[in-house]
Write an enzyme that holds these catalytic residues in place. Structure first.
Site, PDB file in Angstrom:
ATOM      1  N   LYS A   1       1.079  -1.462   0.127  1.00 34.11           N
ATOM      2  CA  LYS A   1      -0.493   0.014   0.398  1.00 34.11           C
ATOM      3  C   LYS A   1       0.832   1.528  -0.287  1.00 34.11           C
ATOM      4  O   LYS A   1      -0.180   2.092  -0.655  1.00 34.11           O
ATOM      5  CB  LYS A   1      -0.642  -0.076   1.456  1.00 34.11           C
TER       6      LYS A   1
ATOM      7  N   CYS B   1      -4.120  10.440   1.537  1.00 35.56           N
ATOM      8  CA  CYS B   1      -2.783   9.429   1.864  1.00 35.56           C
ATOM      9  C   CYS B   1      -1.988   9.676   0.514  1.00 35.56           C
ATOM     10  O   CYS B   1      -0.717   9.855   1.236  1.00 35.56           O
ATOM     11  CB  CYS B   1      -3.481   8.730  -0.029  1.00 35.56           C
TER      12      CYS B   1
END
Length: 459
Positions: free
Chosen positions: A232, A286
């Protein structure tokens, strides 16, 4: 009867049946933009999900069959249907939810401190609550994006310590959340393959079994939880570095006297080239955060990661410079330039269109639009901020509706976020402006405005 999967010796098909029929109760901790869609997908596949959130209004809305997450296609109807048939319920009582569940899914935010260090307090707070109700055979899945080795070095030891269970009596796995606002349901259901990795092999096996029931795409088991966590983070680092390259190239537009976006598009027809789009900056919860999960978590240096972040952080300043440049050219003979110390931004009125970090998403974390407002205000411009989804609270700008933009008193405008609502702006109604388009979304050819597009230059 509650069934537990970790350490079970039942046949795999039997365990899958337990999950599908609701014998394996699930608790999802965090009902935000990503958490509620995830809880809904769990509920439509197993029919026995408790969503946990600290916000009472969110819990009340879900239990009433309402959807507190806006602009997520398909989610309101799904929540209503799931709550109506008893497959999904919500609570603020995390301890009770933990006691009842056999699979615990953590999807709460991981933010940064003021020193840009990863703040795991939300994750560890949930882990403490889970530990209070953890039973032998339970699986804990972390979907919150965390620095690599968080599950093995932080979550699993904490669960063992707080629950009194030994390592190996319960499972801990990581499954990267690979979703975007506005398409979360489709993404959770399987737009992309799911990646799972456990602290031990048994946790990986159970996570693969569970997610195999949720998604229509592949489930990819990796060696361990740390590898899954790195997947991720690496995805975010790739995008940050690639966008930084595009932004570096965009800065060459004027010196090369070319349309850099055109050159990028042509370059990308070669199959080994995939340069992203330049813009006014990179925002959201993010991409701007994940570099610090490496830079301020690990001991090794990562100079490319650091430089990419610096390049992208500098883009709002680049945009402000272009506004000043355009104003200086537009008023080259204006005597006020001398009294303003040569900075055309001083006392100029500038509208910044878009405070949300992305079009159509009501989220302002790390928003380039806010940074543009700050860069302009630092240079003594009068700043107006317009956004159809969020207000300008805490931003150095006057909050105005799109329809209330001052048509006669405005000197310049910046498009920081390409909300579709901005397509209705009557640009010819404004006196000649300097317009900096940070998203390549405006066609002002029919106006007298002086336009600069990031990556295309002055038009």
């Amino acid at each position: 009867m509650t069934r537990r999967l970790y350490g079970s010796t039942a046949a795999t098909d039997t365990q899958r049946e337990w999950f599908r029929t609701g014998d394996v109760p699930v608790a999802v901790y965090g009902l935000g933009k990503m958490g509620l869609p995830l809880a809904a997908v769990y509920a439509e596949n197993c029919g026995n999900v408790t969503g946990v959130d600290v916000d009472e209004s969110v819990v009340e809305a879900v239990n009433a069959g309402d959807c507190p997450v806006d602009r997520e296609p398909g989610l309101p109807g799904l929540v209503r249907e799931l709550v109506g048939r008893g497959a999904l319920r919500a609570t603020t009582d995390s301890t009770r939810a933990a006691e009842d569940a056999a699979v615990h899914v953590v999807i709460v935010p991981t933010v940064l401190t003021d020193e840009k260090e990863p703040d795991l307090s939300a994750v560890t707070s949930v882990a403490a609550d889970v530990a209070s109700g953890l039973s032998s055979g339970d699986l804990v899945v972390v979907e919150s994006t965390v620095p690599p080795r968080t599950c093995a070095d932080v979550v699993e030891p904490m669960l063992a310590d707080r629950s009194g269970l030994e390592s190996g009596e319960f499972g801990v796995a990581f499954c990267p959340e690979r979703t975007s606002s506005g398409r979360a349901l489709a993404d959770v259901r399987g737009t992309h393959p799911k990646v799972v990795g456990g602290v031990d092999d048994e946790a990986t096996r159970v996570a693969e079994l569970v997610y195999g029931e949720l998604v229509a795409n592949d489930v990819i088991p990796v060696s361990d939880a740390a590898t899954a966590e790195a997947v991720k983070v690496f995805e975010g680092l790739y995008r940050d570095a690639n966008i930084a390259l595009a932004n570096d190239l965009a800065r060459l537009t004027d010196e090369l006297a070319i349309d850099v976006r055109e050159a990028i598009d042509a370059a990308n027809t070669q199959p080994f080239c995939d340069i992203h789009e330049p813009g006014a900056g990179v925002g959201g919860h993010c991409i701007p955060y994940y570099p610090y999960f490496v830079l301020n978590w690990l001991h090794a240096d990562a100079p490319l990661v650091r430089t990419a972040r610096e390049v992208n952080d500098a883009m709002p300043g680049f945009v402000a410079d272009r506004v000043a440049e355009g104003l200086a050219a537009q008023h080259a003979d204006d005597a006020a330039m001398a009294t303003n110390g040569g900075d055309a931004l001083a006392d100029a009125s500038v509208a910044v269109l878009g405070l949300a970090y992305r079009a159509g998403v009501a989220e302002t974390r790390a928003s380039p639009g806010i940074d543009v407002c700050e860069r302009l205000a630092e240079r003594n411009a009068t700043v107006y901020a317009a956004d159809p989804l969020v207000d300008a609270e805490g931003v150095p700008a006057e909050d105005v509706a799109i329809a209330d933009l001052p048509e006669t008193d405005l000197d310049a405008a910046v498009l920081a976020t390409a909300h579709e609502e901005f397509e209705d702006i009557d640009w010819p109604a404004f006196d000649p402006l300097v317009v900096v388009d940070g998203r390549d979304a405006l066609d002002l050819s029919a106006t007298d405005h002086r336009q600069y597009t990031v990556g295309r230059g002055w038009q």
